[in-house]
Write an enzyme that holds these catalytic residues in place. Structure first.
Site, short mmCIF file in Angstrom:
data_model
loop_
_atom_site.label_atom_id
_atom_site.label_comp_id
_atom_site.label_asym_id
_atom_site.label_seq_id
_atom_site.Cartn_x
_atom_site.Cartn_y
_atom_site.Cartn_z
N ASP A 170 45.66 40.64 35.03
CA ASP A 170 44.83 39.07 34.33
C ASP A 170 45.57 37.97 33.37
O ASP A 170 46.27 38.56 32.17
CB ASP A 170 43.96 39.76 33.65
CG ASP A 170 42.50 40.29 34.74
OD1 ASP A 170 42.99 39.72 35.52
OD2 ASP A 170 41.99 41.05 34.00
N LYS A 206 45.08 44.16 41.38
CA LYS A 206 44.77 42.98 41.19
C LYS A 206 44.45 42.01 41.34
O LYS A 206 45.34 41.47 39.90
CB LYS A 206 42.50 43.75 40.71
CG LYS A 206 42.12 42.14 41.09
CD LYS A 206 40.31 42.92 40.69
CE LYS A 206 39.39 42.50 39.04
NZ LYS A 206 39.96 41.36 39.08
N LEU A 261 38.66 36.98 44.40
CA LEU A 261 38.41 35.18 44.02
C LEU A 261 36.97 35.13 44.08
O LEU A 261 36.62 33.48 43.84
CB LEU A 261 39.01 34.47 44.87
CG LEU A 261 40.84 34.33 44.62
CD1 LEU A 261 41.06 33.94 46.26
CD2 LEU A 261 41.23 33.91 43.62
N ASP A 270 30.44 29.42 47.29
CA ASP A 270 30.38 28.08 47.85
C ASP A 270 28.99 27.77 49.03
O ASP A 270 29.05 28.60 49.84
CB ASP A 270 31.63 27.89 47.99
CG ASP A 270 31.57 26.66 47.38
OD1 ASP A 270 31.03 25.72 47.80
OD2 ASP A 270 33.10 25.95 46.60
N ILE A 271 29.23 26.48 49.63
CA ILE A 271 28.09 26.56 51.08
C ILE A 271 28.76 27.67 51.70
O ILE A 271 30.50 27.98 51.98
CB ILE A 271 28.32 25.71 50.92
CG1 ILE A 271 29.74 24.67 51.68
CG2 ILE A 271 27.54 24.35 50.42
CD1 ILE A 271 29.81 23.23 52.79
N GLY A 272 28.29 27.93 52.61
CA GLY A 272 28.68 28.95 53.86
C GLY A 272 30.07 28.93 54.34
O GLY A 272 31.28 29.01 54.99
N THR A 287 32.41 26.59 53.29
CA THR A 287 33.23 26.91 52.80
C THR A 287 34.12 28.00 53.02
O THR A 287 35.51 28.28 52.42
CB THR A 287 33.13 25.88 51.63
OG1 THR A 287 33.18 24.73 51.59
CG2 THR A 287 34.67 25.85 50.58
N THR A 319 29.84 43.18 35.63
CA THR A 319 29.52 43.34 34.11
C THR A 319 30.01 42.65 32.60
O THR A 319 29.73 43.55 31.37
CB THR A 319 31.27 44.61 34.35
OG1 THR A 319 32.33 44.00 34.84
CG2 THR A 319 30.90 45.78 35.39
N GLN A 324 33.16 43.11 27.64
CA GLN A 324 32.63 44.03 28.74
C GLN A 324 31.21 44.56 27.97
O GLN A 324 30.95 44.34 26.97
CB GLN A 324 33.52 44.93 29.70
CG GLN A 324 34.98 44.05 30.09
CD GLN A 324 33.92 44.13 31.70
OE1 GLN A 324 33.04 43.59 31.81
NE2 GLN A 324 35.46 43.31 32.29
N GLY A 379 41.90 46.09 33.76
CA GLY A 379 43.03 45.51 32.80
C GLY A 379 42.84 45.84 31.38
O GLY A 379 43.70 46.27 31.90
O1 C5P Z 1 40.36 44.22 31.12
P1 C5P Z 1 39.52 44.32 31.86
O2 C5P Z 1 39.56 46.24 32.42
O3 C5P Z 1 37.62 43.72 31.21
O4 C5P Z 1 38.98 43.47 33.10
C1 C5P Z 1 38.14 43.85 34.49
C2 C5P Z 1 38.71 43.45 35.18
O5 C5P Z 1 37.85 43.01 36.49
C3 C5P Z 1 38.88 41.55 35.26
O6 C5P Z 1 40.30 40.31 36.33
C4 C5P Z 1 37.24 41.31 36.07
O7 C5P Z 1 37.30 39.85 36.07
C5 C5P Z 1 37.00 41.85 37.44
N1 C5P Z 1 35.97 42.08 36.87
C6 C5P Z 1 34.78 42.28 36.11
N2 C5P Z 1 33.63 42.68 36.26
C7 C5P Z 1 33.02 42.52 38.20
C8 C5P Z 1 33.52 41.59 38.46
C9 C5P Z 1 35.51 41.98 38.12
O8 C5P Z 1 34.94 42.99 34.88
N3 C5P Z 1 31.36 42.33 38.37
#
Ligand code: C5P
Length: 238
Positions: A11, A33, A61, A65-67, A69, A115, A185, A205
């Protein structure tokens, strides 16, 4: 030794910064990721660079979106060699993603409920159900749509595993070792709890990327996971 159950979220806002983090993590982490921030900065060129270095890539990512796309976007992304690709867990989106993936080897993961969302955030979006109920509904719909796995909170992983079955790939972000900063989170658990609850992979992350020594932090988390898995298998065989 590679920490097989850890996916590090890159990130960051430039290829240079991501490259530097990957280099600092060295052989310790083999799975990364790429989310919307780095994708906006460096796109598929950087994804291909990682794949070219033999790294595994989770392209997060979270298509919604619409199916038509979604189908077309997955059709372009999947043949690149990314191992995981996410879409939101709505039936129309998931069915389109499965169609777009075709014969590519990419595994499609459905995001259940972010989350960073709690009950209040769901109410704010007009959902009156409990988080667990919405997660369960989306898991069932994901399996019906032909998805390969789910992204869920480590707190919900045991229920998700029970609903999705042994072959579903479970990936849990929202993971923090005890004492680590939680940030935005809300539904978090430790890496050990996540794998004990049935997660195949934990996404980490900030705890790793912003550590003074990311490789040492990754090694510490890998150790925590290895100990949790060893004690779980002792309990099963005992
Ligand atoms: O820094 P941290 O450990 O909180 O990063 C969590 C990563 O997981 C971020 O890139 C976030 O976009 C991703 N993520 C999330 N919850 C989800 C799906 C993905 O935190 N349900």
């Amino acid at each position: 030794m590679t920490a097989d159950h850890i996916i590090v979220a890159l990130d960051v806002d430039s290829a240079a910064e991501a490259r530097a983090l990957v280099a600092r993590l060295g052989g310790q982490i083999g799975f990364y990721k790429v989310g919307m921030e780095l994708y906006a900065a460096a796109g598929m060129d950087f994804v291909r660079e990682l794949l070219g270095q033999g790294k595994r890539v989770f392209l997060d990512l979270k298509y919604y979106d619409i199916g038509e796309t979604v189908k077309r976007a997955v059709r372009v992304a999947a043949p690149s060699g990314v191992e995981f690709l996410t879409v939101h867990g709505s039936s129309q989106v998931m069915r389109a993603a499965v169609e777009g993936r075709g014969d590519a080897a990419t595994r499609l993961l459905a995001v259940t409920v972010l989350t960073s969302f709690d009950q209040q955030d769901l109410a704010d979006m007009g959902y009156e159900c409990a988080i667990a109920g919405l997660v369960a509904l989306r898991v069932r719909k994901a399996m019906q749509a032909g998805m390969d796995g789910l992204v869920c909170s480590p707190l919900e992983a045991a229920n998700v595993r029970a609903l999705a079955g042994p072959n579903a790939i479970l990936v849990t972000p929202g993971v923090r070792s005890s004492g680590a900063a939680q940030g935005d989170q809300k539904r978090v658990a430790t890496p050990a709890e996540a794998v004990r609850n049935g997660a195949d992979y934990v996404v980490m992350g900030r705890q790793i990327a912003r550590a003074a020594d990311p490789a040492a932090e990754a090694a510490r988390v890998a150790q925590e996971i290895a100990e949790a898995l060893a004690s779980a298998s002792c309990r099963q065989s005992g």
